[in-house]
Design an enzyme around this catalytic site. Structure first.
Site, short mmCIF file in Angstrom:
data_model
loop_
_atom_site.label_atom_id
_atom_site.label_comp_id
_atom_site.label_asym_id
_atom_site.label_seq_id
_atom_site.Cartn_x
_atom_site.Cartn_y
_atom_site.Cartn_z
N HIS A 22 -1.77 -2.74 -5.65
CA HIS A 22 -2.33 -2.33 -4.37
C HIS A 22 -3.81 -2.71 -4.35
CE1 HIS A 22 -3.54 1.13 -1.45
NE2 HIS A 22 -3.55 -0.04 -0.86
N ASN A 77 -3.36 6.42 -0.85
CA ASN A 77 -2.87 6.59 0.51
C ASN A 77 -2.03 7.85 0.67
OD1 ASN A 77 -4.20 4.42 1.50
ND2 ASN A 77 -2.45 3.02 1.48
N GLU A 121 -4.98 -0.48 -7.60
CA GLU A 121 -3.96 0.47 -8.06
C GLU A 121 -2.80 -0.36 -8.60
OE1 GLU A 121 -3.66 4.66 -5.65
OE2 GLU A 121 -3.06 2.90 -4.54
N SER A 143 0.82 -1.21 0.00
CA SER A 143 0.00 0.00 0.00
C SER A 143 0.85 1.25 0.00
CB SER A 143 -0.93 -0.01 1.21
OG SER A 143 -0.17 -0.04 2.39
#
Ligand SMILES: CCCCCCC/C=C/C(=O)SCCNC(=O)CCNC(=O)[C@H](O)C(C)(C)COP(=O)(O)OP(=O)(O)OC[C@H]1O[C@@H](n2cnc3c(N)ncnc32)[C@H](O)[C@@H]1OP(=O)(O)O
Length: 713
Positions: A425, A475, A437, A404
């Site tokens: 991700h 993130n 992702e 992540s």
């Protein structure tokens, strides 16, 4: 656009407007012409409306010219000759409204029905809010219309939408049926002339409550309910007037634009483009015939399930038999749950699990197209695994890492094939969440990117290509929001103040309820690791890390044993470990007050507007930085990531669309305002791209011109 086929007294009007037979202007005109032609031809006794491939997926969202779908529906229903809808594939929105205006409906068993209008910010305003309750009764109408969901043919039959469900060719069956009813009276087949069954207030109250929960903040579902309900008390013609008047309210609310943008953004996001110019148009991916997943924890098993569900054979690998067995048991439990909930049959479950292999150690991975490593976030461990996989797997095997935030280039450096290394991700739970992702490293090849995108689509995800930086797109933006949430508490808010503002904005849970759910200790661990990497020892007085303001409030709570829901207390009190209902807590407030006093932080009353701006503006600012750095290739990618991965309220389109809607100059000015006040938070330094767009008054959709024109970006 619409084929007119006359045979044995039946006129078949077959819509032919790929890809989804949307009712664009030409289609509407052609249906109107076909109906008139059939009506005037004495040899034609009945009419069938169908679609080539699928029935009709609704209005063409990009085209609202005349004749309207409402006019078309009225024309169909008032036809003196029977009109039969032959439905296969989708009968959605305006397509569904056309179908229920026909006098009969014959559907293939796999066909789908629904009113997805609410999800694109409009109403079934072609008479759907009035005809549908007259066809199925008020209770069922108030359930289906505001939900936007699709139902299958069997349920449609049960509700009375469909007259007959067939296994064979629906068009052939409909033509046969149309012939058999030629000349029959149609009075009781005209839906608009039926009374509404079950027009009771109680249904409305329950449906409004549900819509407010399930479609939080959205106007269209609520308006649909009131229009359908009002119509049930009025003659059809008056109901249609109410529908038209309320449709204008919804069309001009601003939500329609945002929701339709979100619809197309989600379809545009998988269409990737790399800075080198390679794109989905120029590079083909390699199909994945089989795969391995390293790590049988939550992520590893979730990813394994996502692949198994798509029919990809997977070998699940662990270093330790005990961990492997635990992961496999969890996976089997989840499938058993799906069987008992009747999401899949036992046979389907068995077929899925027959594609699962397990292995202890990597030795068997000598014949796989893809390995996805999904161990916990530890760079040294990941590099060690990649070095070993590189030795064992064939040179053409893709080696992807589920992370992540970690640096893909550093992981790739452990191999001799950095071109085949990529970050995937996944979001928790990986078998369910739609977003993926796909993180390209410096040396990741276009073929690897193409393959990852193709793979993502195959396993039912919306894959979005992003560049390599800490936290990637989602993130990286989230971190700014989380930081500011903490600072707001330090400066005077209570957790419930901040959560309320976030939830009023449309997020399902505010930042502190989310943290209680994921565990405060996780965030504290991350913070301590960051400090360690920077060579800084954290002590109670620490307020800056690498010159950046930080908050150790979570640490204060963790030090007292309050890690969130799992321990019964975090930013809220849950009564018991594992409790689910968050209660405000004096004890937690005391911890906050003590924390601030120890650091000499003066608490103040923070206004609602400030809370909202400080939560969302840094995140938006980061989005523009991500665009200017080329980490995302278009705003639609960022918005899709936030809509699907972080439950950003869809009716605002996503953070980038929202910024544009508010006004980029206004957003920029407010960011500058906070930048003056918060010099120790780099996330307030305004994005250069945003500055340029604001100054030139360029709308976000034209960002590329500004970016290219600027040498500084
Ligand atoms: C506008 C005001 C009119 C007022 C009258 C009000 C009454 C009627 C209103 C309506 O009917 S609104 C439309 C209701 N229908 C929908 O919202 C359906 C939307 N489409 C879907 O849900 C899906 O596309 C599908 C039909 C379930 C098919 O899914 P699939 O995954 O197979 O394909 P997609 O990738 O989604 O779509 C392929 C392609 O088609 C484009 N597209 C889909 N639907 C529409 C549409 N309604 N209008 C215009 N274009 C549509 C979609 O963008 C894809 O395009 P590309 O990305 O390939 O270019």
């Amino acid at each position: 656009m619409v084929d007119y086929i006359a045979r044995d007294g039946v006129a078949l009007l077959q819509v032919n407007n790929p890809p989804v037979n949307a009712l664009s202007h030409h289609v509407r005109v052609a249906i109107e012409e076909g109906l008139k032609k059939a009506g005037q031809d004495p040899r034609i006794k009945s009419i069938v409306i169908s679609g080539k491939g699928s029935f009709i997926a609704g209005a063409d969202i990009k085209d609202v010219s005349k004749p309207t779908i409402l006019e078309l529906c009225d024309l169909i229903e008032s036809s003196g000759k029977p009109v039969v809808a032959a439905i296969k594939g989708f009968a959605l929105g305006g397509g569904h409204e056309i179908a229920i205006s026909c006098h009969y409906r014959i559907a293939h068993e796999k066909s789908k029905f629904g009113f997805p209008e609410v999800d694109i910010g409009i109403l079934p305003a072609a008479g759907g809010t009035q005809r549908f309750p007259r066809l199925v009764g008020l209770e069922a109408a108030l359930d289906l219309i505001p939900s936007g969901r699709h139902i299958g043919a069997a349920q449609a039959f049960k509700l009375g939408i469909v007259d007959k469900v067939v296994r064979g060719d629906a068009v052939e069956e409909a033509v046969k049926f149309a012939k058999s009813i030629a000349g029959e009276p149609l009075v009781d087949r005209r839906t608009s002339q039926r009374p509404v069954m079950g027009a009771e207030n109680a249904f409305l109250a329950a449906a409004v409550k549900l819509a407010m929960k399930k479609k939080k903040g959205m106007i269209a579902p609520i308006v649909c309910l009131s229009v359908s309900f009002m119509g049930s008390l009025l003659p059809f013609e008056q109901g249609i007037q109410v529908e038209a008047a309320e449709a204008v309210v919804v069309f001009t609310s601003g939500q329609m634009g945002a929701l339709q943008y979100a619809f197309f953004a989600q379809r545009a996001a998988p269409k990737w483009l790399l800075p080198c110019g390679a794109s989905f148009k120029t590079v083909k991916g390699r199909p994945i015939r089989n795969a391995a997943v390293i790590g049988a924890g939550t992520m590893g098993t979730g990813i394994t399930m996502a692949m198994l569900n798509a029919g990809i054979p997977v070998t699940l690998v662990e270093q330790d038999r005990k961990f492997l067995d635990k992961g496999v048991s969890l996976l089997k439990l989840l499938y058993a749950g799906s069987v008992s909930l009747r999401k899949i049959t036992q046979d389907q479950c068995d077929a899925i699990l027959s594609k699962l292999n397990t292995a202890v150690g990597y030795k068997s991975l000598t014949n796989v197209d893809l390995v996805i490593e999904a161990v916990y976030e530890n760079m040294a461990l990941k590099k060690q695994i990649f070095a070993e996989l590189d030795r064992i797997c064939p040179p053409e095997t893709f080696l992807w890492t589920n992370t992540s935030a970690l640096d893909i280039d550093e992981i790739a450096s452990a191999t001799r094939r950095p071109d085949k290394v990529l970050g995937t991700h996944f979001f928790v739970p990986a078998y369910h969440m739609k977003l993926l992702e796909n993180v390209r490293g410096k040396l990741t090849s276009a073929e690897t990117v193409a393959s990852a995108q193709m793979f993502g689509t195959r396993i039912g995800k919306i894959p979005v290509v992003v560049g390599n930086c800490h936290g990637f797109v989602g993130n990286r933006m989230l971190h700014k929001y989380v930081y500011e949430a903490d600072f707001l508490i330090e400066e005077g808010c209570w957790p419930e103040d901040v959560d309320m503002v976030a939830e009023n904005f449309g997020l399902p849970l505010g930042p502190f309820k989310v943290r209680d759910l994921s565990g405060l200790d996780i965030r504290v661990r991350g913070l301590l690791e960051q400090a360690k990497a920077a060579g800084i020892e954290i002590n109670p007085a620490t307020r800056f890390l690498n010159g950046e303001r930080i908050s150790l409030l979570s640490k204060s709570l963790v030090d007292k044993g309050h890690c969130g829901r799992k321990t019964g207390r975090g930013f809220y009190n849950y009564g018991k470990p594992g409790g689910k209902i968050p209660l405000n807590d004096r004890f937690i407030k005391d911890v906050i007050v003590e924390y601030c006093a120890e650091r000499g932080i003066e608490r103040r009353k923070v206004a609602y507007q400030e809370i909202e701006e400080r939560l969302f503006l840094p995140l938006i600012n980061e989005g523009f930085k991500i665009l200017e750095e080329g980490i995302a290739s278009k705003p639609e990618d960022i918005d899709t990531i936030w809509l699907l991965g972080y439950a950003w309220p869809r009716h605002t389109g996503g953070p980038m669309y929202y910024a544009n809607m508010v006004g980029l100059d206004k957003i920029y000015n407010r960011i500058c305002h906070y930048n003056e006040l918060h010099k120790h938070s780099a996330h307030w330094q305004p994005s250069l791209l945003l500055k340029k767009l604001a100054a030139s008054k360029t709308p976000m959709k034209d960002w590329m011109e500004v970016a290219q024109a600027s040498s500084k970006l």
